[in-house]
Design a protein around this motif. Sequence first.
Motif, PDB file in Angstrom:
ATOM      1  N   ASP A   1     -42.620   7.965 -17.492  1.00  0.00           N
ATOM      2  CA  ASP A   1     -41.661   6.860 -17.464  1.00  0.00           C
ATOM      3  C   ASP A   1     -41.734   6.033 -16.191  1.00  0.00           C
ATOM      4  O   ASP A   1     -41.406   4.845 -16.188  1.00  0.00           O
ATOM      5  N   ASN A   2     -42.168   6.638 -15.080  1.00  0.00           N
ATOM      6  CA  ASN A   2     -42.182   5.921 -13.802  1.00  0.00           C
ATOM      7  C   ASN A   2     -43.446   5.066 -13.613  1.00  0.00           C
ATOM      8  O   ASN A   2     -43.628   4.452 -12.558  1.00  0.00           O
TER       9      ASN A   2
ATOM     10  N   LYS B   1     -53.765   8.570 -14.930  1.00  0.00           N
ATOM     11  CA  LYS B   1     -52.318   8.497 -14.668  1.00  0.00           C
ATOM     12  C   LYS B   1     -51.488   9.043 -15.832  1.00  0.00           C
ATOM     13  O   LYS B   1     -50.272   9.172 -15.712  1.00  0.00           O
ATOM     14  N   TRP B   2     -52.138   9.326 -16.933  1.00  0.00           N
ATOM     15  CA  TRP B   2     -51.421   9.805 -18.103  1.00  0.00           C
ATOM     16  C   TRP B   2     -51.206  11.312 -18.002  1.00  0.00           C
ATOM     17  O   TRP B   2     -51.975  12.032 -17.369  1.00  0.00           O
TER      18      TRP B   2
ATOM     19  N   PRO C   1     -47.996   1.905 -27.014  1.00  0.00           N
ATOM     20  CA  PRO C   1     -48.319   1.597 -25.612  1.00  0.00           C
ATOM     21  C   PRO C   1     -48.217   2.753 -24.630  1.00  0.00           C
ATOM     22  O   PRO C   1     -48.797   2.688 -23.550  1.00  0.00           O
ATOM     23  N   ARG C   2     -47.535   3.840 -24.990  1.00  0.00           N
ATOM     24  CA  ARG C   2     -47.360   4.930 -24.038  1.00  0.00           C
ATOM     25  C   ARG C   2     -47.797   6.286 -24.586  1.00  0.00           C
ATOM     26  O   ARG C   2     -47.507   7.325 -23.976  1.00  0.00           O
TER      27      ARG C   2
END
Length: 446
Positions: A289-290, A358-359, A313-314
């Motif tokens: 989330d950040n 980063k995931w 997208p996430r």
Amino acid sequence: MVSWRFNFPVIGQTSRLMHIGRTLSPTVAVSSFSHLHQRSLRYAVLGAGFAGLSVAWHLLEQSPIELHVCIDVLDGVGIGGGASGVSGGLLHPYSPKVKPLWRAAECWEESLRLLNIAETAICSKELGLNNGELAQNSDGFIARRRGILRPAVSLKNMSIMNDNAQNSLAGCRIQVINEDAAQTLVPNICVPSNSAFYMPDAVNVHPQGYLEALYVACETLAKDMSAAGLGEKEINFHKRSIGNLLELEGEYDAIIVCLGARSMFLPELSGRLPLRTCRGVTTHLHLPDNIREEVPEHSPSILSDAWLAIQNPRNLYLGSTWEWKSCNYEQNVSMEEASKALKELLPKAAAVYPGITKWAFKGASAGLRAMPPLTGNGSLPLLGRIDDFISQTHASKFWLFSGLGSRGLLYHAWLGKLMAQAVLACDEEVIPSELTSWRSKLIKKG
């Protein structure tokens, strides 16, 4: 597992009869079906993955409307419980090798048709709901139509894809684009050779949701055909494992084995099929989330040494590993196996999409693929009659549809149609010889 029950468009008796005449030649249709009028036929389809549900759908759709047809789908781990349910879901008709895929146009068109049938089931359900609840799987879609992007990572890769682009199908084009154009589709993507191949018509399918929706479509088709015609149609799913094929001998007119790698563990088939097993682990990643660097909604999925199937997208799926000669067909993955898979897959993905680092890891699943043998036409699945080495009594006819390998989503629909036609006509000649030639190399048991 999510269960759906949808309304499906009614197929009229006249159009059904016309369809049967178009599907099979007049000679086959008359000679094979005239003597079956008012008969009751029972078919067992073993396996509820891509192969099994495609065969089940086409058996219903192709069967003469005047016949009573009952189809039992049997699978001990449920619909989509094998390798099909955890596959990447990237549907496109192209090969990463020099030679074009065998019968790619027919396979592509029929896969899109079955996909549309599954999506129609979703729409029918949503329109029929009284409480406004949306019918959807956990990721909210059956098919994500954003295309697929393949960066060229070597000169050889570039040459092959250029050839594919020159010979692309009308229904699935390949566009050659540079790094700037690629980054408008996927920001910060890395294109080492400044050349990428974009397939705007390619589709990212959610395998589990698609298979569940396709089974519901089968149920509704059977109901609608029964209401419209003279013969009753019926389909049932049984969560049942089969220890050996002779358990079903005499109970069905035909038994179609669509168990993928699990078919190799049946005692009648063990050690006799020219298939290899390969376990593949797929990891599920999400963006914390950040972090705001999400994948844009319009971005395509990515093909490279590792593939990234974008869910939203996430969220995305990253895969897959290749563990040859495995006998483990469990979908569950231990933390040790998941960590090993991430260690292998992340560097490959980061080479074209550096932001993947980063995931965060969300979960993993695995499937045991049945990999087909290499032939002059590429790696083709195995289809055909197998009763000669299953049973001496021939009280039932036995068929095999296995070895979809890593291209199951592309091949399953058209080959399932061919298999259903062969079973209904009791005629293996309906199937192209390229798919049945493997039987000449069968290992005989003493």
